[in-house]
Design a protein around this motif. Structure first.
Motif, PDB file in Angstrom:
ATOM      1  N   THR B 199      17.316  -9.926  22.785  1.00 45.13           N
ATOM      2  CA  THR B 199      18.141 -11.149  22.831  1.00 45.13           C
ATOM      3  C   THR B 199      17.847 -12.043  24.038  1.00 45.13           C
ATOM      4  OG1 THR B 199      19.945  -9.749  23.600  1.00 45.13           O
ATOM      5  CG2 THR B 199      20.047 -10.487  21.326  1.00 45.13           C
ATOM      6  N   THR B 203      17.015 -15.954  23.465  1.00 42.92           N
ATOM      7  CA  THR B 203      17.746 -17.031  24.134  1.00 42.92           C
ATOM      8  C   THR B 203      16.780 -17.929  24.902  1.00 42.92           C
ATOM      9  OG1 THR B 203      19.443 -15.375  24.426  1.00 42.92           O
ATOM     10  CG2 THR B 203      19.793 -17.462  25.538  1.00 42.92           C
ATOM     11  N   GLN B 279      24.467 -12.756  17.487  1.00 45.69           N
ATOM     12  CA  GLN B 279      23.640 -13.328  18.564  1.00 45.69           C
ATOM     13  C   GLN B 279      22.541 -14.257  18.042  1.00 45.69           C
ATOM     14  OE1 GLN B 279      23.757 -10.134  17.718  1.00 45.69           O
ATOM     15  NE2 GLN B 279      24.547  -8.871  19.371  1.00 45.69           N
ATOM     16  N   VAL B 281      19.947 -17.019  17.095  1.00 40.97           N
ATOM     17  CA  VAL B 281      19.385 -18.159  17.808  1.00 40.97           C
ATOM     18  C   VAL B 281      18.591 -18.982  16.805  1.00 40.97           C
ATOM     19  CG1 VAL B 281      17.742 -18.894  19.580  1.00 40.97           C
ATOM     20  CG2 VAL B 281      19.221 -16.919  20.005  1.00 40.97           C
TER      21      VAL B 281
END
Lengths: 142, 653
Positions: B199, B203, B279, B281
């Protein structure tokens, strides 16, 4: 076994079969010295007239080697070759030339052993057929 | 044409050539050939003194053509071309005779080897007479890069290039980047949490000023060539305005409609408006038209009512975006093998037979069971069998080894032991634990009480023979180490499924003009020395689209591909093939046979002149069109009909 040493012209593509032939050398495999290689970028570059010219100038056999189907560096050049050569073979037969004097096959860059096997087989086949000129005359007069 | 003055240089290559070929005889023979001004021999032609010999002769004797008889041109042609160029000759006025690989190394008989060497020298000399000087052209490289596939490979490559200061377009077909890796629970052999290590990278990729994320998008068309590709990308309609959405998630909360979650492989549910996982993206949801009741029945719009930013847009359409890039990296990954066709393993028939990827989701704390390893009825399994090589190393499906299954099977054993008190059976053919720290992990697991049974499983069945087997799944097979037929009753079966090429790999290969191997994975330029380039210049591959591999290898390849791209960007220009085909428009009859033959669509038909013309930048120089032209109007530079005919004549002396 006869002592006739055939002259065979081999057309190899730059990306697979020429490299396969190089590999046979690098690995020190032994093969009959009768095939003399002319490099083309793709087997698709081999014009039928090249093959006829080779026979005219004294070749006893012609070998065309390309990349395996699906592996052509130029996507599909070898497929064109695969269509041209059978037609030319038909024509050779009509001209009284044994179709076995022309062979199309595939050798990848990693197949030195396969290159050697094809060269040896081809040499033996042409040796058995005998010299080209003599044969064609017989065909003409026969 | 000026009168050819040819110099011939025969190399001994130590004893590599001279040990078999009588070099002196070859030199004497060369002197007798037409237009040969000088013929010499030397121990190592590629050495500095050897090259200087050629340069001196060019200057002193006025040579305008050079032949070197030595090794394969694939090895030293660039060396000698450079040498003649330094002496002021055009590098294409050079020809090489391969008397080592094709002659001295493959021939035992010295006389025959010498005869063959003479024929090869004669061919080169006859051919070189017809050589023409050719001009090398350069084109600039667009510094932007397209990366196709937003898994770990794509993310890694994108970050490398973007960190170096260059623009990257990262295209991903799903609503979020992350790929298969973000579905995994832990990673072998370190047992790092997959999401914890991935992650932060996701990000960074999502917020990087040089990375333009194009999720929920697919490449539709690619044209152009290295340095200058034009790409059309379809941005599928999300029905959510990416500019307005701030990812608050209220829409997903309020949406009353559910659908099976693709991310959890149907083991859990998601809403009709959703991000695949928390999470994601970018953190921007998409509306799934198939399950959204507004799209199905025309009423609801709950998400729209609750969205404070007015980001829901039911009218949104697919958009085609055109981008221009210099290089492309393909990181499209793999598909997990569907084990349904292997009926004997009962997948789809017995609810407690899971695939490996499903088990990853079961294990995962963010998964459908909150990380509890449980059976479909919610109870904990008392015994689990892990079956290796399902669809791999099997001539009915894939012959290759999928390379990761042994290791993730070991990881599962550990996780099952950690979370439950179940007995674990590993049904394996061979344990292949070859990576760094892998063998040690295997040893560790061997000590954790996992039972290893060697042999291919014949069948998973619910037909029980004894009371003890009742209610269980029976794994039948042969323990080849004991030489016994075995029946192992278990509660849960995990199938270690193969990694296979994406179902659309063929279309992707055709779109980007790269090749697939017999197994369907994309082929690299050289298996050892050029593992991330493809035969198409400017297009690179990394990760599982090239073949099954684990995360460390995928990341290494991705970085390698990024480096290749960066070196092209910093070079700033690329050389175009000089040995291309050209059409003599005077001779062209306009039959258009060549148009259809060209695999690169490099030949266009000029309607008003009724002739075909070759685009220099697109032509790769295969010569297929040349061989087919009925008017002999096409000529292949450096492989002209004249040159090849001369070579045939020369080789048949």
């Amino acid at each position: 076994m006869n002592n006739f040493e055939p002259k065979i012209v081999g057309f190899c593509c730059n990306w697979c079969s020429y490299r396969g032939a190089d590999l046979a050398g690098t690995a020190r495999m032994k093969c009959s010295p009768n095939v003399r290689i002319i490099r083309v970028m793709c087997s698709g570059r081999v014009e039928p007239t090249f093959i006829l010219k080779a026979f005219e100038l004294g070749a006893d056999g012609v070998l065309v080697l390309g990349c395996h189907p699906g592996d052509c560096h130029y996507v599909e050049g070898n497929y064109k070759t695969a269509r041209r050569i059978p037609l030319l073979k038909k024509m050779l037969t009509q001209m009284g030339i044994e179709e076995d004097r022309l062979r199309l096959d595939w050798v990848s860059a990693s197949e030195g052993d396969r290159f050697v096997a094809i060269v040896d087989e081809m040499t033996e086949k042409i040796r058995a057929l005998g010299p080209f000129k003599k044969n064609s005359k017989e065909a003409k007069h026969g | 044409m000026e009168k050819p003055k040819i110099g011939v240089y025969v190399c001994h290559c130590g004893s590599n050539i001279a040990g078999t070929v009588d070099v002196k005889q070859v030199v004497e023979f060369a002197k007798t050939l037409d237009s040969v001004v000088v013929a010499r021999e030397y121990k190592f032609m590629c050495s500095d003194p050897g090259q200087n010999m050629i340069k001196e002769d060019i200057k002193n004797l006025g040579l305008n053509r050079v032949v070197v008889a030595s090794c394969s041109p694939l090895l030293h042609e660039p060396t000698f071309r450079h040498a003649v160029q330094e002496a002021g000759l055009n590098p294409y006025l050079f020809e090489m005779a391969n008397i080592r690989e094709h002659c001295s190394w493959t021939t035992e008989d010295h006389d025959k080897a010498t005869e063959k060497a003479k024929a090869l020298v004669s061919a080169a000399v006859t051919r070189v007479r017809y050589h023409q000087p050719l001009e090398t052209k350069y084109v600039p490289v667009n510094p932007a890069t397209l990366i196709v596939g937003g898994g770990i490979a794509g993310i890694q490559a994108a970050l490398e290039i973007a960190d170096a200061g260059h623009k990257v377009y990262l295209v991903e077909k799903d609503p979020s980047i992350g790929g298969h890796m973000i579905q995994f629970d832990k990673t072998f052999p370190t047992l790092d949490c997959s999401a914890c290590i991935l992650t932060p990278k996701m990000t960074s990729a999502g917020s990087h000023p040089n990375i333009e994320l194009m999720t929920y998008s697919e490449v539709e068309d690619v044209s152009g060539f290295i340095g200058n590709f034009k790409v059309k990308v379809r941005k599928k309609a999300r029905f959510v305005d990416e500019e307005r959405c701030n990812g608050c998630g209220v829409c997903m909360e309020k949406c009353p409609w559910k659908a099976p979650s693709e991310f959890d492989l149907g083991l859990g549910e998601r809403k009709a408006i959703y991000t695949p996982f928390p999470q994601a993206v970018p953190n921007i949801p998409v509306i799934d038209k198939e399950h959204c009741v507004y799209f199905l029945r025309g009423r609801c719009r709950a998400c729209e009512k609750f969205c404070e930013r007015g980001a829901i847009d039911f009218e949104q359409q697919d958009k085609i975006v055109e981008i221009e890039v210099g290089n492309i990296i393909i990181t499209t990954g793999y598909d997990p093998f569907d084990p349904t066709p292997i009926v004997k393993y009962g997948y789809g028939r017995y609810p407690n037979v899971y695939t490996a990827l499903e088990f990853e989701r079961l294990c995962n704390a963010a998964g459908p069971t909150g990380g509890k390893i449980v059976l479909r009825d919610g109870s904990e399994p008392k015994s689990v069998a892990i079956i290796h090589c399902v669809g791999s190393r099997d001539e009915n499906y894939h012959r290759y080894c999928s390379r990761v299954c042994c290791m993730y099977a070991l990881k599962y054993s550990h996780l099952i032991k950690e979370k439950t008190s179940a007995d674990v059976y590993q049904m394996y053919i061979d344990m292949r634990c070859f990576g760094k720290g892998y063998e040690e992990f295997y040893e560790r697991l061997s000590k954790e009480g996992v039972k290893f049974i060697r042999g291919k499983v014949a069948e998973v069945t619910d037909r029980t023979l004894t009371n003890e087997e009742k209610g269980k799944l029976i794994v039948c097979g042969e323990d080849t180490l004991l030489g016994q037929v075995i029946r192992v009753p278990v509660d849960m079966v995990i199938l270690c499924i193969a990694l296979e090429p994406r179902s659309n790999a063929k279309q992707v290969a055709q779109l980007f003009r790269i090749s697939q191997g017999a197994d369907g994975f994309f082929i690299e330029r050289h298996p050892k020395l050029d593992p991330v380039a493809t035969m198409t210049d400017g297009i690179f591959i990394a990760g599982c689209c090239q073949g099954p591999k684990d995360i460390p290898d995928t990341v290494a390849q991705a970085s390698a591909a990024a480096t290749r791209v960066l070196s092209l960007i910093s070079k700033g220009k690329v050389e175009l093939e000089a040995t291309i085909a050209v059409i003599d428009e005077e001779k062209c009859s306009g039959c258009r046979i060549c148009n259809l033959l060209c695999p690169y669509n490099a030949i266009e038909f000029i309607e008003d002149k009724e002739v075909s013309r070759i685009n220099e930048a697109l032509c790769k120089g295969c010569g297929t069109c040349v061989a087919a032209c009925p008017s002999a109007a096409i000529s292949h530079k450096h492989f002209t009909t004249e040159e090849i005919m001369a070579e045939i004549e020369g080789v048949l002396v």
